[in-house]
Enzyme design. Structure first.
Site, PDB file in Angstrom:
ATOM      1  N   ASP A   1      72.871  34.920  36.105  1.00  0.00           N
ATOM      2  CA  ASP A   1      72.826  35.913  35.034  1.00  0.00           C
ATOM      3  C   ASP A   1      74.152  36.664  34.902  1.00  0.00           C
ATOM      4  O   ASP A   1      74.722  37.126  35.892  1.00  0.00           O
ATOM      5  CB  ASP A   1      71.688  36.896  35.325  1.00  0.00           C
ATOM      6  CG  ASP A   1      71.263  37.693  34.118  1.00  0.00           C
ATOM      7  OD1 ASP A   1      72.098  38.444  33.580  1.00  0.00           O
ATOM      8  OD2 ASP A   1      70.093  37.570  33.718  1.00  0.00           O
TER       9      ASP A   1
ATOM     10  N   SER B   1      72.586  37.274  29.134  1.00  0.00           N
ATOM     11  CA  SER B   1      71.181  37.149  29.496  1.00  0.00           C
ATOM     12  C   SER B   1      70.315  37.091  28.240  1.00  0.00           C
ATOM     13  O   SER B   1      70.520  36.244  27.380  1.00  0.00           O
ATOM     14  CB  SER B   1      70.799  38.303  30.426  1.00  0.00           C
ATOM     15  OG  SER B   1      69.585  38.040  31.090  1.00  0.00           O
TER      16      SER B   1
END
Length: 272
Positions: free
Chosen positions: A168, A59
C-alpha cells in the site's frame, strides 16, 4: 451576430483557453472504505463543470482514480465498487490475505488496459516492500497497479509488479499531490481521508523485518487540500458507503466557491 451569441462565443473561447493552459489534476488519498468519499467529491466537481485532466491516487484513491481515467462517471463507480466489495472475489481476498483474487474483476472493469492506454494521465502510488521507497506506477497493467497500491499489510500481502514486491502506498505518499504535478498538472486538488497531520510520518516494516520511519510531503504539493469529516468512520466500514459518499460531497460543495476560484487561476495555496 447577436450580442448574446457573441458573449457566448467569447466565454467559450475564454474557457477553452483556460483549459489549454491550466491542467487540473486531482490527488486521491488512501483510506479503504472511506474512499467512497472521493466519489462524492468528484460528483460535486462534475456538477460544477470542473474538468479534471490528471488523476493520481493511493490505495483506495488509486482504484477510483484509475476508473475515472478510464472514463467512468462517479455514479457508475459507486455501483461498480459496491458490487466488487460484496462479491465472492472480495471474500476470497480477505480469507487468503491477498488481493490477487480481485485481479480479474478489476481488470475487467478497467477493460484490461495498461496505464498508458487510459483516457487520461494516471499514476498509482505503492511502497517497495524491500526498502520502503515510493514507487510511482505510470505504465503497465492498470489493475495490478491499483491493487498493489491497495495491498495494506498485515491484512494483505504485497503484490508483485515486475520484479518488485509492492505494498500500500499510504506508507510513503498518502495524498500524492507531487505525483500529479509530475504528470503535468498546473493546479492540484487533494482529497485527504484522514487528517493531513497523520501523513507527516509513518512507520513501515520492510520484508527484512526492519521498521522504517517514513516522512511524507506529497500532500503539501496540493493547491487545495479537502478533508471531509470522516471521523465517525473506519477504513473497513463498507456498510456506511452512502454516508461516506455524502461526507465527500458535502465537503466539496461547502468549499466550492474556493475550488472554483482556484480553477479560474487563483495561485494561492490553501488547506481546507
Amino acid at each position: 451576430m447577436t450580442r448574446a451569441f457573441g458573449a457566448h462565443m467569447l466565454l467559450r473561447r475564454t474557457t477553452e483557453k483556460f483549459r489549454r493552459s491550466n491542467k487540473i489534476g486531482i490527488a486521491l488519498g488512501s483510506g479503504g472504505a472511506k474512499g467512497m468519499a472521493h466519489l462524492g467529491v468528484l460528483q460535486a466537481l462534475k456538477e460544477n463543470g470542473i474538468e479534471l485532466e490528471i488523476y493520481c491516487g493511493t490505495s483506495a484513491g488509486s482504484i477510483v482514480g484509475a476508473l475515472c481515467a478510464r472514463g467512468y462517471a462517479p455514479a457508475d463507480i459507486v455501483s461498480l465498487l459496491t458490487n466488487l466489495q460484496y462479491g465472492g472475489a472480495a471474500l476470497t481476498a480477505m480469507l487468503s490475505g491477498s488481493l490477487e483474487p480481485l485481479l480479474g474483476a478489476v481488470d475487467d472493469a478497467l477493460g484490461g488496459v495498461k496505464i498508458e492506454e487510459l483516457s487520461k494521465p494516471f499514476c498509482a502510488i505503492a511502497t517497495n516492500c524491500s526498502d520502503g521507497s515510493e514507487v510511482r506506477l505510470k505504465t503497465g497493467n492498470a489493475a495490478r497497479a491499483v491493487l498493489a497500491s491497495s495491498s495494506i499489510p498485515p491484512l494483505f500481502r504485497g503484490m508483485k509488479v515486475g520484479d518488485s514486491l509492492l505494498a500500500d502506498g499510504a506508507f510513503c505518499n498518502a495524498v500524492p499531490g507531487d505525483a500529479a504535478r509530475e504528470l503535468g498538472a498546473d493546479i492540484v486538488i487533494g482529497v485527504a481521508l484522514s487528517p493531513a497531520r497523520s501523513y507527516e510520518q509513518t512507520e513501515f516494516t520492510c520484508s527484512s523485518g526492519e521498521t522504517l520511519l517514513l516522512r511524507q510531503s506529497g500532500f503539501l504539493q496540493c493547491d487545495l487540500l479537502l478533508e471531509p469529516d470522516l471521523s465517525a468512520f473506519h477504513a473497513t466500514d463498507i456498510h456506511y458507503a452512502p454516508q461516506i459518499y455524502d461526507a465527500g460531497y458535502e465537503c466539496a460543495t461547502r468549499n466550492m466557491a474556493q475550488i472554483l476560484q482556484l480553477c479560474r487561476g487563483a495561485a494561492s495555496r490553501k488547506r481546507i
